[in-house]
Design an enzyme around this catalytic site. Structure first.
Site, PDB file in Angstrom:
ATOM      1  N   LYS A 169       5.163   5.152   0.456  1.00 24.71           N
ATOM      2  CA  LYS A 169       5.024   5.918   1.704  1.00 24.71           C
ATOM      3  C   LYS A 169       4.263   5.115   2.756  1.00 24.71           C
ATOM      4  O   LYS A 169       4.496   5.235   3.943  1.00 24.71           O
ATOM      5  CB  LYS A 169       4.262   7.212   1.369  1.00 24.71           C
ATOM      6  CG  LYS A 169       4.371   8.293   2.399  1.00 24.71           C
ATOM      7  CD  LYS A 169       3.959   9.655   1.844  1.00 24.71           C
ATOM      8  CE  LYS A 169       2.456   9.780   1.664  1.00 24.71           C
ATOM      9  NZ  LYS A 169       2.035  11.181   1.395  1.00 24.71           N
ATOM     10  N   TYR A 181     -14.496  20.078 -11.282  1.00 25.50           N
ATOM     11  CA  TYR A 181     -13.413  20.195 -10.298  1.00 25.50           C
ATOM     12  C   TYR A 181     -13.455  21.572  -9.641  1.00 25.50           C
ATOM     13  O   TYR A 181     -13.292  22.592 -10.316  1.00 25.50           O
ATOM     14  CB  TYR A 181     -12.040  19.977 -10.936  1.00 25.50           C
ATOM     15  CG  TYR A 181     -11.786  18.587 -11.475  1.00 25.50           C
ATOM     16  CD1 TYR A 181     -12.655  17.531 -11.208  1.00 25.50           C
ATOM     17  CD2 TYR A 181     -10.664  18.318 -12.262  1.00 25.50           C
ATOM     18  CE1 TYR A 181     -12.418  16.267 -11.716  1.00 25.50           C
ATOM     19  CE2 TYR A 181     -10.411  17.053 -12.767  1.00 25.50           C
ATOM     20  CZ  TYR A 181     -11.299  16.022 -12.496  1.00 25.50           C
ATOM     21  OH  TYR A 181     -11.051  14.770 -13.003  1.00 25.50           O
ATOM     22  N   LEU A 194       1.492   3.470  -4.387  1.00 23.98           N
ATOM     23  CA  LEU A 194       2.705   3.117  -5.133  1.00 23.98           C
ATOM     24  C   LEU A 194       3.879   4.066  -4.866  1.00 23.98           C
ATOM     25  O   LEU A 194       4.936   3.920  -5.459  1.00 23.98           O
ATOM     26  CB  LEU A 194       2.388   3.068  -6.639  1.00 23.98           C
ATOM     27  CG  LEU A 194       1.486   1.896  -7.052  1.00 23.98           C
ATOM     28  CD1 LEU A 194       0.940   2.087  -8.460  1.00 23.98           C
ATOM     29  CD2 LEU A 194       2.233   0.574  -6.960  1.00 23.98           C
ATOM     30  N   SER A 240      -5.334   8.204 -11.495  1.00 25.49           N
ATOM     31  CA  SER A 240      -4.930   7.492 -10.276  1.00 25.49           C
ATOM     32  C   SER A 240      -3.764   6.535 -10.574  1.00 25.49           C
ATOM     33  O   SER A 240      -3.798   5.368 -10.183  1.00 25.49           O
ATOM     34  CB  SER A 240      -6.129   6.729  -9.692  1.00 25.49           C
ATOM     35  OG  SER A 240      -5.952   6.499  -8.327  1.00 25.49           O
ATOM     36  N   PRO A 241      -2.704   7.011 -11.263  1.00 25.36           N
ATOM     37  CA  PRO A 241      -1.616   6.120 -11.683  1.00 25.36           C
ATOM     38  C   PRO A 241      -0.745   5.629 -10.532  1.00 25.36           C
ATOM     39  O   PRO A 241       0.023   4.681 -10.680  1.00 25.36           O
ATOM     40  CB  PRO A 241      -0.792   6.991 -12.640  1.00 25.36           C
ATOM     41  CG  PRO A 241      -1.020   8.383 -12.166  1.00 25.36           C
ATOM     42  CD  PRO A 241      -2.446   8.411 -11.662  1.00 25.36           C
TER      43      PRO A 241
END
Length: 315
Positions: free
Chosen positions: A217, A61, A214, A207-208
């Site tokens: 938006k 990362y 979810l 990626s919940p």
């Protein structure tokens, strides 16, 4: 704050994990454009203030920047923080020593002597066999440089293999980090959830919020237009958004009942599965506060069941 033990006897952590992929990453997240070190420091502080002390990162990362930021921020923290990071089994890493060397570099960047959870980022073994890899990790547990071992993106069978190799060394497999949300439930149909329960392995759900789908938006009527990778993701197309409308509608109505957002309800659904910890990626303190709203309350069994039913097309 309630807590969860990773695996059978691993570190005790908060039921929500803060994801730091965006910390220093220019390629996917435009780090340096609309946010920088100051915002990340504020996000870290906001997490501790909300009682969330579990962070997930990886050596890859921001090419090490994410770990570096965490290392710097932790130096000023007044309370213990648990860090999960990841080793990438890259093609040129084919010895147990390469695992040890990568861990040494992560420990340096994080400015710690032990990592709470060290995970294998993906199951591609290339020239490094699972046996060599797991034995090298078991050695590091014995040395005290890793508190618990995890894997990421492993199938049920791969997880079972890793678990067995470690068990032969008397070391448990604590975690499998997988993509999991109301709109990505394949780990249930592929037997990963059942195998994890059987083996006593905790699932970390990345990626919940399904890339933001979810949050509510993005809808057919909203003015919010997808940017970046979302532009080419068919789930953000008109047809895709129509398909998820019943899920968003239920999240909204449950959110109204508990005075929570759709995203907070979606995260709470994952926590309610038991032995599942969602990793919510953040860039700002506001993101942290939003995600922390998933804690301190619980959906009831009927509501969990309703969400399970409406999201079955994504099994």
């Amino acid at each position: 704050m309630e807590t969860i033990t990773l695996g059978q006897n691993g570190p005790v952590v908060t039921p929500l994990c803060i994801g730091t992929w965006a910390w220093g990453d220019k390629l996917f997240w435009n780090y340096g454009n609309d946010y920088g070190p100051e915002q990340l420091q504020e996000a870290f502080t906001a997490a501790l203030k909300a009682g969330v002390t579990f962070f997930d990162t990886a050596e890859i990362y921001g090419m090490g920047l994410s770990e570096k930021f965490l290392g710097e921020f932790m130096q000023q923290a007044q309370q213990p923080v648990q860090i999960a990071t990841k080793f990438g089994p890259l093609p040129w890493r084919f010895t147990g020593q390469s695992v040890s060397d990568a861990l040494t570099q992560s420990l340096k960047r994080l400015q710690v002597e032990q990592i709470a959870l060290y995970q294998v980022h993906w199951p591609f073994a290339f020239f490094l066999s699972q046996k060599t890899l797991m034995n090298a990790l078991a050695d590091e547990v014995k040395r005290g440089r890793i508190a618990a071992i995890g894997v990421s993106n492993y199938s049920a069978e791969q997880m079972r293999d890793a678990h067995q190799i470690l068990a032969d060394r008397g070391v448990p497999l604590a975690v499998n980090q997988v993509r999991y949300s109301l709109l990505t439930r394949q780990i249930e149909s592929k037997g990963i959830v059942a195998t994890a329960r059987e083996l006593g392995v905790t699932l970390l759900a990345y990626s919940p919020l399904a890339q933001g789908l979810l949050t509510g938006k993005y809808t057919i009527d909203s003015a919010e237009t997808p940017t970046g990778a979302r532009k080419v993701d068919p789930r953000f197309s008109k047809e895709g958004l129509q398909k998820i409308a019943p899920v968003i509608s239920l999240l909204r109505s449950l959110g109204e009942k508990y005075d929570r957002t759709p995203a907070q309800v979606a995260l709470n659904w994952l926590i309610s599965q038991g032995n599942v910890i969602p990793i919510a990626g953040v860039k700002t303190a506001e993101h942290v506060r939003q995600n922390a709203g998933a804690l301190g309350w619980r959906l009831n069994e009927d509501e969990i069941e309703e969400l399970e039913k409406v999201s079955r097309p994504w099994l």
